[in-house]
Design an enzyme around this catalytic site. Structure first.
Site, short mmCIF file in Angstrom:
data_model
loop_
_atom_site.label_atom_id
_atom_site.label_comp_id
_atom_site.label_asym_id
_atom_site.label_seq_id
_atom_site.Cartn_x
_atom_site.Cartn_y
_atom_site.Cartn_z
CG ASP A 69 -41.69 32.21 -63.55
OD1 ASP A 69 -41.06 31.81 -64.54
OD2 ASP A 69 -42.20 31.44 -62.73
CG PHE B 5 -42.07 14.69 -80.00
CD1 PHE B 5 -43.15 13.92 -79.59
CD2 PHE B 5 -41.43 15.46 -79.04
CE1 PHE B 5 -43.56 13.91 -78.28
CE2 PHE B 5 -41.83 15.46 -77.72
CZ PHE B 5 -42.91 14.68 -77.34
CE LYS C 117 -48.30 12.66 -79.68
NZ LYS C 117 -48.87 12.42 -78.36
CE LYS D 279 -36.73 32.74 -64.89
NZ LYS D 279 -37.82 32.23 -64.05
CG ASP E 29 -44.71 30.71 -58.94
OD1 ASP E 29 -43.83 30.84 -59.81
OD2 ASP E 29 -45.47 29.73 -58.91
CG ASN F 257 -37.75 29.33 -61.18
OD1 ASN F 257 -38.56 29.31 -60.26
ND2 ASN F 257 -38.12 29.42 -62.42
CG ASP F 258 -39.43 33.08 -60.52
OD1 ASP F 258 -38.92 33.00 -61.65
OD2 ASP F 258 -40.48 32.50 -60.20
#
EC number: 7.6.2.1
Length: 1255
Positions: free
Chosen positions: A407, A545, A568, A837, A857, A860-861
């Site tokens: 991750d 943006f 910017k 993943k 960590d 989502n992992d």
């Protein structure tokens, strides 16, 4: 809804709109059932309780036994125990093997039970978290597990969303709700969700929410994190719903006092739980090899037993004919005798697979796990966190890892954005306060609005700001304070900023500390405090943006009445819109490249004064474009682009996304060990690629392929055999892949249990891409074509035509992609969901057959960690979900190097030597038994007495092999003879002497003659000189040749000249570098974290986001309550802010400071060039005149499109690709002598010559 699907055949049960949720009606949902296992019917709408544990009280014993007997060795031992239970063929008592087998089962079951108890505790903590649920006409505190579909929930600031909720209302303007989704996609920037207008206006009190009877119809629970389609039916009207109305479980409420939601999906039906995956039984390569080895040994035992039985068949006939008087003792026929002898030999030789080996192996695994826990080099003192091996059976697998899936957010980075440097008017301002000594005295004490947290301080820049003489400096900080979509609120007399991106917050905070304070905003004004003076700017237009524009502009009218445009963005778009390009612009461009070398995230700033007539001409066009119903975004883009021309460059900013300590060094070391590293993140490509460069996963001269390039390569792969052969020989190319989740959705079809992800046909009003071929697109294709040509001459094996026919197109595409990815030095997957993943990990395991490791960590992992062969959880700031589902726990990513290369190597080497030694001594002892059978008439008579056979593996030969399995760290056998090993050998011999003397003593014989029949047998044998001579000869013949061979080998290696091992070259086999390819550099270095979707500009200009006075309507039974969460011990405490630990100044900066500190007069001779040179006006400072060296234009000699053709840059094949230039990556070369470094330690302006490029 016909246009929603990719095709009519892609519809499935998960996309049918059959999920109905009625608000405040639990009875309605309880009546629905769905088919379960066999005839079992279960509830359709699950409760909110989750169960991630593997076993329960009823399933533990049967499931664990089922898993235990997946090992071939256990089935083998069970079969032998059954044979030993038959008296006619048994040569050993059945309990001699049964007791060790039970012991082995208990050890492994206890280990699994302890791990599962931890999961049960984690589930209990989560299920017992408190939340407010609507009961009657008031909100009551209940536990998460008591939530049901259809309940109305009240959440306050910093609360975690307990289920997937439809946002009904909030205390923010227009019922906005800000959430942080770090546990879902890894992004820490704030996202907003918004309630429907009808619920925002109608549901204004608990009484009205209690009477709310709306019905939500939506899709069945699924794993698509960024997709939701449904409708709300209320008061005979229907309102459309999408993902922008949904609060997902695991999100955290930020900057919102109170919000209210309706539970749509609960518990295991929530999207995050659908992505978590199941717990898999992880088996090591050695374990799988042992299964095959046991089967092979068993087959060899059967063959040996058959051969010995054949020998017995011939011998028994001769025996009966010669010893006819023994015939009464052999009453059975020859066939029956041979049958029993076969099974007798099988039992007698069964110890070739020793039970003691598996028991001792468990203790070796446990010992190596304890060493990991005790390793002080993997102890993280700030968190008091040691490394922890939660699984004891995967240690040897650590030494075989070939792929690491990591991750990004919280694993490689610290999630801390720091304003590091800036460049104004061509001069670089670095921080004088590198070690934090000045910050202790608060250098910004002169500014009452300073928050005291800015880690950047430059005394000279501060004096310029306070002097108010340099307009460029004033406009620089004014731009940062104006051009943004940050919202501000006041709390405890302090300004609190909430931003759509952490980069924006860092920039606005920097301007605030330097005296340009963003104070407040309305729909058409923005208020600043500039060095104590309050100024109100009228906002005429806000040009937001997005991922296409890569810039943001704000058109304002200042208090003096003049109009100014502040812009910017990425330098790829800003530098092409400048009015002129002189030395200052060229210097700034080189400074940007220098910042990129230091892996900083850069941003270009520019402005221009707008004439009143020009604005009056432009404003009607803007209004007309804003009112269009079709192609609005394209029209606005063209209008914006017309205004954003002829800009004046101000400078650039550099922000550091802090990596964890030691990440670049760790990745470099792992890559040297031939370990491939893939980064799987839910973050944006710009951010992920920048981190890839920062941690040295990517390098400047890599060929970086994106989705478009990969599709071209995969299409060519199946065109003909020539491309396949070239494809397989691209290992010498230094390539990397950058792909996104949409590409993976189209790729991972064979691994998904559900059809391809839906693609909404909603009206996404984006800029139409014109079918033009830009210079960069052409050059990128040219480089890929050159890569194919270079790879073409080398031929390799290719798939046969038969394999093409047998495999489906999906499988062929997946295999080709994995082949391509395996040739790359790095792979970065962006915008991926937790399930994607896991699918990527499964894809590599499926086609590469390699050992994979996943590290993360956050929640989502979890799915990725479960899917990989080894899962490593980091104790980070995103909760403990990853830790609770991992096999190993680390506090920092850098500890992965020691875990794999030290403990992994030791464990792998120890276990291999242990197994080799154990099989060797067992086979050696059994060969003596087979040899003995040749001289005893093949009668299955044991050579060894029973007690020796029982104690041989258990005691006599255990300690030396246990020593090797626990303490061996070197490769040479000569090194075994340490004091501890000598002690183990002596102790083993002593145990043999002691136990033999005891079992063959007269005292034991008198007690039980049948059990101890061999009286003084070994003593009598050892008293014979010939026996002692035989022992000495055996030891010499077995030991001395091996020692001599290893000694000779070691001597030869010492005499051989050692050539220096060169690291793999990163040279790319492409055509010679061309000057115009240099435009790839800004494309990579300006990796500012632009929002994946548009920012808050529309909400600001429409007034949606702005807070207004609220009128309390007490006739409805009171206003919506605002309750605070009670103190709870179950919710993990947030970690304290980490102490500032700035990274060291770059080598480049140090070199420049050292160079000018010594006052070196070294001349730098400019390269000759036939191009026209431009003169830069002299810069006056302290009554001294210093003239900058002449230089060519930074853009001269490049193949560039016109400034008005934005599409040229949007159609670039890879915006990160860099062309190799001579000495480009050498930070010490004269190429980098261009930036103007303004050193606070020196009273004069440091002068560097801007180099001219070779023509």
């Amino acid at each position: 809804m016909d246009g929603v699907h990719l095709g009519e055949n892609l519809e499935d049960k998960d996309t049918e709109f059959t999920w109905e949720v009625k608000a405040n009606d639990r009875t309605y949902h309880k009546q629905f059932k769905k088919k379960g296992f066999l005839c079992w019917r279960q509830k359709k709408y699950k409760s909110n309780a989750i169960h991630t544990a593997k076993y329960n009280i009823f399933s533990f014993l049967p499931l664990n036994l089922y898993e235990q007997f997946h090992r071939m060795s256990n089935l083998y031992f069970l079969f032998i125990i059954i044979l030993q239970g038959i008296p006619e063929i048994s040569t050993l008592p059945w309990f001699t093997l049964f007791a060790p087998l039970v012991c082995l089962f208990v050890i492994r079951a206890t280990r699994d039970l302890v791990d599962d108890i931890g999961r049960h505790r984690s589930d209990k903590i989560i299920n017992n978290r408190p939340c407010q649920i609507l009961r009657g006409k008031s909100f009551l505190w209940k536990k998460w597990k008591n939530l049901c579909v259809g309940d109305v929930v009240c959440l306050s600031k910093d609360s975690i969303v307990p289920a997937d909720l439809l946002l009904l209302a909030s205390t923010e303007p227009s019922s906005l709700c800000y959430v942080e989704t770090a546990d879902i996609d890894g992004e820490t920037n704030l996202k907003f969700r918004q309630a429907l207008t009808v619920t925002h206006h109608e549901l204004t009190s608990p009484k009205k929410m209690a009477s709310f009877q709306g019905t939500v119809t939506c899709e069945e629970p699924n794993s698509r994190m960024h997709h939701f389609v449904g409708s709300l039916e209320w008061n005979s009207r229907k309102y459309p719903l999408d993902i922008g109305n949904l609060l997902l479980r695991g999100c955290k409420i930020r900057n919102t006092d109170t919000c209210y939601g309706l539970v749509i999906y609960a518990g295991l039906d929530t999207k995050i739980m659908k992505n978590c995956g199941k717990i898999h039984l992880k088996r090591t390569k050695l374990d799988l090899m042992m299964n095959k080895l046991v089967a092979l040994i068993f087959l060899s035992l059967v063959i040996a037993s058959l051969l010995l039985t054949v020998g017995f068949t011939f011998m028994v006939k001769q025996f009966k004919a010669k010893h006819y008087y023994m015939s009464p003792t052999h009453g059975r026929s020859d066939v029956m005798e041979s049958f029993f002898i076969f099974w007798g030999f099988l039992i007698l030789l069964s110890v070739m697979v020793p039970m003691a080996m598996f028991i001792i192996a468990e203790f070796i695994y446990l010992g190596n796990s304890i060493f990991i826990n005790w390793d002080l080099n993997m102890y993280y003192e700030p968190l008091d966190m040691p490394a922890k091996a939660r699984s004891t059976s995967l240690n040897d697998q650590l030494g075989q890892v070939q792929y690491i899936f990591s991750d990004k957010t919280g694993t490689l980075t610290q999630n801390i954005m720091t304003f590091k440097k800036c460049c104004i008017n061509g001069c670089i301002y670095d921080s004088d306060d590198e070690h934090g000594t000045l910050r202790k005295r608060n250098p910004y004490a002169w500014n009452p609005f300073a928050d005291g947290k800015l880690q950047f301080y430059n005394k000279e820049l501060e004096s310029l700001v306070q002097g108010r003489q340099d307009r460029a400096v004033q406009e620089f900080w004014r731009l940062l304070a104006i051009c943004h979509t940050v919202m501000v609120q006041e709390k405890d007399n302090q300004l609190l900023y909430q931003a759509a991106s952490p980069d924006e917050e860092a920039l606005v905070t920097a301007a605030r500390n330097f005296g340009y304070v963003f104070l407040s905003r309305t729909q058409d004004t923005i208020t600043l405090v500039e060095l104590g003076e309050e100024r109100v700017y009228q906002v005429l237009a806000m040009m937001d943006f997005n991922s296409v524009r890569k810039r943001m502009s704000v058109l304002v009218r200042n208090p003096e009445g003049s109009i100014c445009l502040y812009t910017k963005g990425a330098d790829t778009v800003i530098l092409e819109r400048l009015r002129s390009k002189g030395v200052m612009e060229a210097t700034t461009e080189e400074v940007l490249a220098a910042f990129a070398e230091q892996t900083l995230r850069t941003l270009c700033l520019a402005y221009k004064d707008v004439e009143e007539d020009a604005y009056k001409e432009w404003e009607p066009e803007h209004q007309e474009a804003a009112l269009l119903l079709q192609n609005r975004a394209q029209a606005l883009h063209q209008v914006y682009n017309k205004m954003e021309q002829n800009l004046q460059l101000l400078g650039a900013t550099a922000i550091e996304d802090k990596l964890q300590d030691g990440v670049p060094e760790t990745i470099k070391c792992l890559k040297k060990g031939n370990i491939k590293i893939w980064v799987l993140t839910g973050d944006k490509p710009e951010t992920a690629v920048n981190i890839g460069f920062a941690c040295q996963l990517l390098s400047e001269n890599m060929i970086i392929l994106e989705d478009k390039d990969i599709n071209q390569v995969l299409e060519r792969y199946w065109e003909d055999n020539v491309h396949q052969k070239a494809f397989k020989t691209m290992t010498h190319h230094n390539m990397a892949l950058v792909i996104n989740g949409e590409f993976l959705d189209q790729l991972l079809l064979s691994l998904r249990k559900e059809p391809r992800a839906l693609v909404q046909n909603a009206v996404v009003d984006e800029v139409a891409q014109e079918p033009v071929v830009s210079a960069l697109d052409f050059l990128q294709k040219r480089r890929i074509s050159q890569m194919w040509r270079n790879a073409g001459p080398s031929l390799g094996t290719s798939h046969s035509a038969d394999s093409k026919i047998r495999e489906s197109p999906e499988v062929q595409r997946e295999r080709a992609f994995v082949d391509l990815a395996s040739k790359c030095q790095a792979v970065i997957c962006c915008r991926v969901t937790p399930k994607q993943k896991a699918l990527v990990v499964a894809l590599v395991k499926k086609y590469q057959q390699v050992v994979t490791l996943a590290i993360g960590d956050g929640a989502n992992d979890v799915n990725m960690i479960k899917t990989a062969d080894i899962g490593v959880g980091l104790a980070g700031q995103e909760g403990m979900q990853a830790v609770q589902n991992s096999d190993y726990v680390l506090a920092q990513f850098c500890y992965l190097q020691r875990l794999l290369l030290v403990h992994g190597r030791w464990s792998y080497m120890r276990v291999c030597k242990f197994l080799r030694y154990f099989f060797y001594k067992t086979v050696a002892s059994m060969m003596a038994q087979i040899w003995f059978s040749l001289v005893n008439g093949f009668s299955a008579q044991p050579l060894y007495e029973g007690w020796f056979l029982a104690l041989f593996n258990l005691l006599y030969s255990t300690l030396p092999v246990l020593y090797i399995g626990l303490f061996e760290q070197v490769m040479l056998v000569v090194k075994y003879w340490t004091l501890l090993f000598v002690g183990a050998v002596v102790l083993s011999l002593s145990s043999y002497v002691l136990m033999t003397s005891l079992t063959q003593s007269l005292w034991m014989y008198r007690i039980s003659p049948k059990t101890f029949p061999f009286l003084f047998a070994d003593y009598n044998v050892l008293c014979e000189p010939c026996s002692l001579l035989l022992i000495v000869l055996n030891v010499a013949l077995n030991v001395l040749p091996m020692l001599a061979l290893r000694t000779i080998h070691r001597t030869v290696l010492k005499q051989r000249p050692k050539g220096e091992e060169e690291a793999p070259s990163e040279e790319v086999a492409v055509e010679p570098a061309m000057r115009h390819l240099r435009r790839g550099i800004p494309a990579r270095r300006s990796s500012y974290a632009f929002s994946h979707r548009e920012g808050y500009a529309n909400l600001i200009t429409q007034g949606t986001i702005l807070r207004r006075q609220t009128h309390v309507d007490e006739s409805d039974g009171g206003t919506v309550c605002e309750s605070l969460n009670p103190p709870e011990e179950d919710i993990p405490l947030q970690n304290k802010d980490s102490v500032f630990n700035p990274r060291k100044i770059s080598i480049l900066a140090k070199k420049r400071r050292h160079f000018f500190g010594k006052g070196s007069q070294e001349e730098v001779h400019p390269n000759t060039s036939s191009q026209t040179m431009e003169k830069q006006p002299a810069i006056h400072r302290d009554s001294e005149t210093q003239k900058l060296p002449t230089t060519t234009s930074a853009t001269s000699g490049k193949l560039l499109p016109s400034a008005s053709e934005d599409e040229t840059f949007y159609s670039v094949a890879s915006q990160y690709t860099l062309a190799r230039q001579p000495k480009h990556t050498d930070v010490h070369s004269s190429f980098w002598k261009s930036p103007l470094w303004r050193d606070s330690a020196s009273s004069s302006l440091s002068q560097l010559e801007v180099p001219r490029k070779q023509s």
